[in-house]
Design a protein around this motif. Structure first.
Motif, PDB file in Angstrom:
ATOM      1  N   ALA A  81      15.167  21.817  23.471  1.00 16.64           N
ATOM      2  CA  ALA A  81      16.124  22.901  23.341  1.00 16.64           C
ATOM      3  C   ALA A  81      17.031  22.739  22.131  1.00 16.64           C
ATOM      4  CB  ALA A  81      16.961  23.010  24.614  1.00 16.64           C
ATOM      5  N   ASP A  82      17.253  21.496  21.681  1.00 20.33           N
ATOM      6  CA  ASP A  82      18.141  21.269  20.538  1.00 20.33           C
ATOM      7  C   ASP A  82      17.391  20.880  19.264  1.00 20.33           C
ATOM      8  OD1 ASP A  82      17.290  18.789  21.335  1.00 20.33           O
ATOM      9  OD2 ASP A  82      19.289  17.896  21.494  1.00 20.33           O
ATOM     10  N   ALA A  83      16.054  20.999  19.273  1.00 20.67           N
ATOM     11  CA  ALA A  83      15.271  20.558  18.118  1.00 20.67           C
ATOM     12  C   ALA A  83      15.599  21.348  16.856  1.00 20.67           C
ATOM     13  CB  ALA A  83      13.774  20.652  18.420  1.00 20.67           C
ATOM     14  N   ALA A  84      15.878  22.645  17.004  1.00 17.73           N
ATOM     15  CA  ALA A  84      16.134  23.478  15.829  1.00 17.73           C
ATOM     16  C   ALA A  84      17.440  23.122  15.142  1.00 17.73           C
ATOM     17  CB  ALA A  84      16.142  24.953  16.228  1.00 17.73           C
ATOM     18  N   GLU A  85      18.361  22.455  15.855  1.00 21.02           N
ATOM     19  CA  GLU A  85      19.650  22.089  15.258  1.00 21.02           C
ATOM     20  C   GLU A  85      19.470  21.245  13.994  1.00 21.02           C
ATOM     21  OE1 GLU A  85      22.779  22.723  15.813  1.00 21.02           O
ATOM     22  OE2 GLU A  85      22.702  23.836  17.692  1.00 21.02           O
ATOM     23  N   ALA A  86      18.407  20.459  13.952  1.00 21.84           N
ATOM     24  CA  ALA A  86      18.179  19.586  12.803  1.00 21.84           C
ATOM     25  C   ALA A  86      17.868  20.353  11.531  1.00 21.84           C
ATOM     26  CB  ALA A  86      17.035  18.611  13.107  1.00 21.84           C
ATOM     27  N   MET A 135       9.744  27.030  28.928  1.00 27.00           N
ATOM     28  CA  MET A 135       8.735  26.947  27.871  1.00 27.00           C
ATOM     29  C   MET A 135       8.792  28.173  26.969  1.00 27.00           C
ATOM     30  SD  MET A 135       5.607  25.458  30.218  1.00 27.00           S
ATOM     31  CE  MET A 135       4.410  25.540  28.883  1.00 27.00           C
ATOM     32  N   ASN A 136       8.988  29.346  27.564  1.00 26.52           N
ATOM     33  CA  ASN A 136       9.111  30.567  26.761  1.00 26.52           C
ATOM     34  C   ASN A 136      10.313  30.491  25.829  1.00 26.52           C
ATOM     35  OD1 ASN A 136       6.858  31.714  27.934  1.00 26.52           O
ATOM     36  ND2 ASN A 136       7.993  33.085  29.282  1.00 26.52           N
ATOM     37  N   ALA A 137      11.413  29.923  26.319  1.00 26.14           N
ATOM     38  CA  ALA A 137      12.626  29.831  25.499  1.00 26.14           C
ATOM     39  C   ALA A 137      12.416  28.928  24.290  1.00 26.14           C
ATOM     40  CB  ALA A 137      13.784  29.315  26.355  1.00 26.14           C
ATOM     41  N   LEU A 138      11.567  27.922  24.413  1.00 24.81           N
ATOM     42  CA  LEU A 138      11.281  27.029  23.283  1.00 24.81           C
ATOM     43  C   LEU A 138      10.338  27.659  22.271  1.00 24.81           C
ATOM     44  CD1 LEU A 138      10.791  23.622  25.150  1.00 24.81           C
ATOM     45  CD2 LEU A 138      12.810  24.410  23.912  1.00 24.81           C
ATOM     46  N   ASP A 139       9.674  28.733  22.671  1.00 16.82           N
ATOM     47  CA  ASP A 139       8.673  29.368  21.810  1.00 16.82           C
ATOM     48  C   ASP A 139       9.166  30.740  21.365  1.00 16.82           C
ATOM     49  OD1 ASP A 139       6.339  29.619  20.421  1.00 16.82           O
ATOM     50  OD2 ASP A 139       5.078  30.042  22.159  1.00 16.82           O
TER      51      ASP A 139
END
Length: 825
Positions: A319-324, A376-380
């Protein structure tokens, strides 16, 4: 910058504050994006003003009575400002605000008055008049702009006369707040503190230190100096109001958890990609986006090379991967799928994913399985944005170069060569593109539904999205729902007729048609008439069907089928409120005595207004009012099991918008009652009729009971609506005159928001004599009679072949029918 001494001199010479009387005026008006709304007041008199008796009033949309009254608080020193703002405005506005409100503030078409003891001291706009979108013209207007009072311009104490802001104000771009609250600065004779070191190349705070490794900056509220390269500029009218920076390679920390990009909110600052800037500003968090605002100083340090864009893929690993990567340029080596285009016309955006996303309870059971799939949908999920805050853009950018009725982008199409800045706004990760993406139309339109076998009777279900026809005589617009004008109704009708004619169905069940009865000027009569002379509608003999504004209906080809008996409905609980009343009618082909009862339904929606207790959202994926819909399914099955139409017909087809996805309790209840879910069983659980929040699923269903199931030869969903942008519908509001033409076509596509469902049946058209030849020897004789009697006596007569009179039952009436068929032999 406000020249307050000149203001005071002019005000005094004009007598605006004689004898020390308070002279407070509206000196700045900010009608910015989102909640960036503010009013600045200026005390032009020589004495301090206590605001206890002062108030602001807002008259919304041409109203003659105020929709918002705010009692002001505090004092304004001579020559000083007082800033009133929305509590959810950006930090730069809140930093200078003296008072805030959480209530909705003004838009460009709302009048504003400033009162002292009930007397108007200044105003903007004209009470009782709705100007459309704004007062003024060009850059000096009350919508999407900042207005600053010209030195010496008199207050407008008559809020009822015609209004032109250019007589008082100068205009500035939307979200320009450089001067807001400026008269509050200084004035005490003190020396300002020494500013930050703006020497190019001097020590600066790394962007990665500002971003940190979490979802918020560890330096919020601190003033920092950053020296980095401009990567993308979004500073035009209606754009994001700033630019993005990226760290040079030598300034990066190589920590994969920390971003090397950052947004700078500076609406009036010019910048260009590749420019090396040194900026002094405060670190803020704006709606989850780390940014620099307000900017206190800026220096041009030449130019520098931008590092290569980072390669990223969907789905995100966490959920926080995009923060990087927040604020950095990224590129996707994969083609992404368009999952939603609902906001394309309104905000210029598309929702993308690595694959088609489905409503969890469409494909898995409610509860923990649905919750896992939702995660899973929220991550995609990623929003392809257009780099602006504009609503209803004059050019809708996707597919490249722009959307039109003939050049669409459908859910299921793919997008490749995606590159841009990863941004976070309005609760979503967004890609602000730096190059035009490439669209591939993988989900092509079809000119007609694709049924593998049309049998000899086709039944369709079609939600017509609030088909209201005014008074039926071309007047009484706008209607309660649907078309706002007669022209819009004509556009809506043309699209629906185009779609329904292409269905080539014999019977069509309707949802969301106006509940205005069955006279010649009713909505259902007008729609049937528009389809042609061969079409008729079912009249249940009531003034209207239930009390809801919308209802269900049945229309049919009178040259192909006939009604049998009277229509029937169910008005007791749970169909007395919330669920719309069902409508049942038995039909038969004109060349057949074999009938089918068609029941059209529209269950309670999933919206949560007033939902309490068990009807509230239980968090299992089924939404609100699930018990109400489940009760409806159970009651419907019981009603139909007892010969609802009184015709003795055993074949039953349940159709309509059940507001339930395939794995949810209402559909399971009907299946447990002996009904076969035809869309799921024949097309699979990934067949869909509706798209919500970028996820596809079936709200519209066709379910056959067991006697009818053996006559079903095919089912289909015609994808003409759910996958299309809503900008292509019949509506004319929020569209330029050019778009009203370019985005509209009198074709089936986006005639509604739900896709129609079709079921093909093969009904028995054999003659009585043919049915009575039980042993198939070409003769009707004693052997056939003996065969029937033996089967009947030994319990084998439930075979359909013994139902000689085709009334749905095997009984002694069939023996009589056998003798009637034998008599001529």
């Amino acid at each position: 910058m406000k020249v307050t001494t000149r203001w005071l001199a002019l005000a005094l010479s004009a007598g605006l504050s004689a004898s020390g009387q308070a002279a407070v005026v509206i000196s700045e008006y900010v009608e910015g994006s989102s909640n960036n709304k503010a009013l600045e007041l200026l005390n032009t008199g020589p004495d301090s003003v206590n605001l206890a008796a002062w108030e602001l009033q807002v008259y919304f949309n041409g109203s003659q009575t105020p929709g918002l009254t705010v009692n002001l608080e505090g004092d304004i020193a001579p020559g000083a400002n007082f800033v009133f703002a929305h509590a959810s405005a950006i930090p730069a506005i809140l930093a200078v605000a003296d008072q805030t409100t959480t209530s909705g503030l003004f838009n460009g078409d709302d009048a504003i008055t400033l009162l002292n003891g009930g007397a108007v001291h200044d105003s903007i706009g004209q009470i009782g008049i709705d100007p459309g979108s704004y007062w003024g013209s060009g850059d000096i207007r009350t919508q999407n702009a900042t207005l600053r009072r010209r030195d010496g311009a008199a207050a407008d104490t008559n809020p009822f006369d015609s209004y032109d802001p250019s007589q008082v104000f100068d205009g500035f771009p939307q979200d320009n707040i450089d001067d807001l609250g400026a008269a509050n600065d200084g004035g005490d004779g003190s020396q300002p503190p020494a500013g930050p070191d703006m020497s190019c190349g001097a020590d600066a705070t790394p962007i990665n230190a500002i971003q940190g490794s979490g979802d918020a900056s560890p330096l919020v509220g601190q003033t920092v100096v950053v020296e980095a390269v401009v990567s993308r500029v979004s500073n035009g009218n209606g754009e994001l109001g700033g630019f993005f920076l990226e760290a040079r390679l030598e300034d990066r920390d190589n920590d994969p958890r920390t971003s090397e990009g950052l947004f700078v909110y500076a609406p009036s600052t010019s910048a260009s990609p590749g420019q090396l800037l040194r900026i002094a500003a405060e670190v803020t968090e704006f709606g989850g986006l780390t940014e620099l605002a307000p900017v206190s100083d800026i220096a041009d340090c030449g130019s520098a090379d931008l590092p290569p864009a980072m390669a990223v893929t969907l789905p995100w690993t966490s959920a926080d991967a995009a923060e990087a990567f927040e604020g950095m340029r990224v590129q996707f080596p994969q083609a992404l799928v368009v999952n939603d285009n609902y906001d394309l016309g309104r905000y210029g955006s598309l929702t993308l994913g690595s694959a088609r996303a489905f409503i969890p309870t469409q494909v898995v059971s409610p509860g923990s399985d649905a919750a896992l799939l939702a995660e899973m949908n929220a991550l995609d999920r990623l929003i392809l944005d257009d780099g602006s805050n504009r609503q209803n853009p004059a050019t809708i950018p996707y597919p490249t170069p722009e959307l039109s009725a003939s050049q669409t982008v459908r859910a299921g199409d793919t997008v490749s060569q995606l590159q841009g800045v990863l941004d976070y706004r309005y609760g979503e990760w967004r890609l602000q593109p730096t190059a035009a993406p490439v669209f591939q139309p993988n989900n092509l339109r079809t000119p007609a539904p694709e049924l593998s076998d049309r049998g000899n009777l086709v039944v369709a279900s079609f939600n017509v999205l609030n088909f209201f026809n005014g008074d039926g005589l071309g007047g009484n617009f706008p209607t309660a729902r649907g078309a706002h004008t007669a022209e819009e109704l004509a556009r809506q009708t043309d699209k629906l007729v185009s779609a329904m004619q292409a269905l080539d169905a014999d019977i069509i069940g309707l949802m969301e048609i106006e509940n205005d009865g069955y006279s010649e000027i009713s909505a259902i009569a007008e729609l049937a008439s528009a389809l042609g002379d061969d079409w008729a509608f079912v009249d249940p003999g009531l003034s209207q069907l239930g009390s809801d504004a919308i209802t269900v209906g049945l229309i049919y080809r009178a040259d192909r089928v006939a009604v049998v008996g009277d229509a029937a409905t169910l008005s007791t609980s749970p169909f007395d409120t919330l669920n719309r009343q069902p409508l049942a009618q038995t039909f038969r082909r004109l060349d057949s005595s074999d009938g089918v009862t068609v029941v059209v339904n529209h269950f309670k929606s999933k919206g949560c207004n007033n939902a309490e207790g068990d009807n509230a959202d239980q968090g299992d994926g089924q939404g609100c009012w699930n018990p109400v819909r489940t009760h409806a399914a159970s009651a419907l099955a019981s009603w139909l099991a007892n010969d609802a139409t009184g015709t003795g017909e055993s074949d039953v087809l349940v159709i309509g918008d059940l507001n339930s996805y395939t794995q949810e309790a209402p559909i399971r209840t009907l299946e447990d009652s002996g009904y076969n879910n035809l869309v799921a069983s024949l097309l699979g659980d990934q067949a869909y009729t509706y798209v919500f929040y970028g996820q596809a699923g079936s709200l519209d269903h066709a379910l056959a009971n067991q006697p009818l199931t053996q006559k079903v030869v095919a089912a289909a969903v015609w994808s003409i609506n759910a996958d299309e942008p809503r900008a292509l519908d019949y509506n004319m509001e929020f569209k330029s005159s050019e778009q009203q033409a370019s985005l509209y076509a009198a074709d089936p596509y986006r005639a509604s928001d739900h896709d129609p469902v079709l079921v093909a049946l093969t009904m028995d058209t054999s003659t009585l004599a043919e049915r009575a030849d039980l042993n198939g020897d070409g003769r009707i004789d004693g052997r056939d009679v003996a065969r029937f009697i033996l089967a009947y006596l030994f319990g084998q007569a439930d075979d359909v072949s013994y139902d000689i009179d085709a009334n749905g039952r095997v009984d002694l009436d069939d023996l009589e029918a056998l003798f009637q068929a034998r008599r001529p032999v």
